[in-house]
Design an enzyme around this catalytic site. Structure first.
Site, PDB file in Angstrom:
ATOM      1  N   GLU A 141      47.410 -11.438  -4.737  1.00 32.20           N
ATOM      2  CA  GLU A 141      47.805 -11.504  -3.514  1.00 32.20           C
ATOM      3  C   GLU A 141      47.542 -10.598  -2.630  1.00 32.20           C
ATOM      4  O   GLU A 141      47.412 -10.373  -1.530  1.00 32.20           O
ATOM      5  CB  GLU A 141      49.141 -12.152  -3.665  1.00 32.20           C
ATOM      6  CG  GLU A 141      49.631 -13.462  -4.052  1.00 32.20           C
ATOM      7  CD  GLU A 141      48.507 -14.540  -3.509  1.00 32.20           C
ATOM      8  OE1 GLU A 141      48.250 -14.484  -2.237  1.00 32.20           O
ATOM      9  OE2 GLU A 141      48.210 -15.549  -4.550  1.00 32.20           O
ATOM     10  N   HIS A 144      44.043 -10.438  -1.494  1.00 27.81           N
ATOM     11  CA  HIS A 144      44.021 -11.288  -0.527  1.00 27.81           C
ATOM     12  C   HIS A 144      44.340 -10.377   0.874  1.00 27.81           C
ATOM     13  O   HIS A 144      43.706 -10.415   1.837  1.00 27.81           O
ATOM     14  CB  HIS A 144      44.830 -12.324  -0.523  1.00 27.81           C
ATOM     15  CG  HIS A 144      44.474 -13.658  -1.366  1.00 27.81           C
ATOM     16  ND1 HIS A 144      42.996 -13.904  -0.971  1.00 27.81           N
ATOM     17  CD2 HIS A 144      44.617 -14.437  -2.081  1.00 27.81           C
ATOM     18  CE1 HIS A 144      42.786 -15.057  -1.914  1.00 27.81           C
ATOM     19  NE2 HIS A 144      43.970 -15.355  -2.834  1.00 27.81           N
ATOM     20  N   GLU A 191      39.383 -17.070  -3.615  1.00 28.52           N
ATOM     21  CA  GLU A 191      40.023 -16.815  -4.863  1.00 28.52           C
ATOM     22  C   GLU A 191      39.293 -15.983  -6.189  1.00 28.52           C
ATOM     23  O   GLU A 191      40.220 -15.339  -6.883  1.00 28.52           O
ATOM     24  CB  GLU A 191      40.589 -18.461  -5.409  1.00 28.52           C
ATOM     25  CG  GLU A 191      41.298 -19.132  -4.557  1.00 28.52           C
ATOM     26  CD  GLU A 191      42.830 -18.205  -4.469  1.00 28.52           C
ATOM     27  OE1 GLU A 191      43.589 -18.335  -5.764  1.00 28.52           O
ATOM     28  OE2 GLU A 191      42.874 -17.822  -3.461  1.00 28.52           O
TER      29      GLU A 191
END
Length: 364
Positions: A141, A144, A191
């Protein structure tokens, strides 16, 4: 903080390498970059993006998590707070994003937000993963966030919800669904990039593999095997015929994430690559060099990746693409044999062997 013999910093309490000034370009999957370029070129996307950036209730979103979730801190979910700060330290993300734990039995995590990213993990995920597996997810995360994916993820969530509300209007959601489909295609590729970031943070490939297996099969590690799990990915890619290739595409279209076996295989491949080793050795693109990055170089990298994927893929559809590109002399025969027999006939026969109509009755 200590210094390793080559001068690079390591994280206190664990022998894990830190990557000062690392650019997201170092771990981004080529398909992620090319899909994002294609997304930005989609007709109407710029208009929608600019409009939604001003209209999305980001403040409302933040207030929602603040009021109805648990904010990770040095007093709440302290082990997650340590992981988050650790991940930001390793990837050199100066501002640590807020992180919330949301009550939801479905294992999930996301990084959203327009101005500033917010990381949200569900209770289902926290209860499913052990410490090192969770560390890889937190790193995922943070990856990201470093890549700037949160903005597009937020718009994808909003448009997906909007599409269900305007579905009753004739042609009302056609344009929206076109953008949603393109966003999903990009997000699936992103992803793969974030999985790599998770590995850079956790620096434990087995933990990353275990986490992906648990997402697929639950908390039953004693019943699962990494090698067998990866064999599923190989069987998925190479098995079947053209009909299966089409079904794979149809199964994937509504998903926001790639299939877990595919993610595991992609991550293991990257972990064994020279690119990964160079990063671990301290040789990687820096953020202060991002402004000098050539768009044409990114296109070339993406094109080379796709060409390599087609060349090495075991999927029947990719095999047909190779035949077309190579100017197959008996393309009709190859197409028929690939569709109905799962591969070319021995000896390269052209299908005139007098088998009659038996092939047309092949089970779907």
């Amino acid at each position: 903080m200590t210094e390793s013999p080559d001068g690079s910093a390591t994280v206190p309490s664990r022998d894990r390498r830190r990557f000062p000034g690392i650019s997201s370009r170092s771990y981004e999957h080529p398909a992620d970059r090319s899909a994002l370029v294609a997304l930005r070129k989609l007709s109407g996307f710029d208009t929608v993006f600019k409009t939604l950036s001003g209209l999305l209730p980001e403040r409302s979103l933040r207030l929602l998590f603040l009021s109805d979730s648990v904010r990770v801190s040095d007093r709440q979910f302290t082990h997650l707070n340590d992981m988050l700060r650790d991940a930001c330290y390793i990837l050199d993300l100066e501002k640590v994003p807020p992180m919330y734990v949301n009550q939801d039995p479905q294992p999930n995590a996301m990084c959203i937000g327009l101005d500033e990213p917010i990381i949200v993990v569900t209770t289902g995920l926290v209860e499913l993963l052990d410490e090192e597996e969770m560390r890889a997810v937190v790193g995922h995360e943070v990856g990201h966030a470093l890549s700037g994916h949160a903005v597009y993820r937020t718009i994808l969530l909003f448009l997906t919800n909007l599409a269900t509300k305007v579905a009753w209007i004739p042609l009302g959601n056609v344009a929206i669904m076109a953008i949603v489909t393109a966003l999903r295609e990009w997000f699936r590729k992103s992803e793969l990039s974030a999985d790599r970031a998770g590995l850079l943070v956790g620096q434990d490939l087995q933990a990353s593999m275990r986490g992906l297996m648990k997402l697929a099969g639950g908390n039953h590690l004693h019943e699962m095997n990494v090698d067998a799990f990866l064999e599923q990915a190989d069987e998925y890619e190479s098995g079947g015929d053209l009909r299966d290739s089409v079904l794979k595409i149809l199964n994937l279209l509504p998903r926001s994430h790639p299939f877990t076996t595919v993610r595991a295989a992609e991550l293991k491949k990257w972990a064994a690559s020279r690119d990964h080793q160079r990063i671990m050795d301290g040789h990687y693109p820096r953020r202060d060099e991002d402004g000098d990055t050539s768009v044409s170089d990114s296109f070339r990298d993406s094109a080379a990746h796709y060409a390599d994927s087609v060349r090495n893929s075991k999927d029947p559809l990719m095999g047909l693409v190779r035949d077309i590109a190579g100017g197959a002399g008996d393309l009709g025969g190859k197409l028929r044999d690939t569709v109905f027999r799962g591969g070319p006939r021995p000896g390269g026969t052209n299908g005139n062997s007098g088998t009659g109509g038996t092939e047309s009755r092949d089970d779907a």
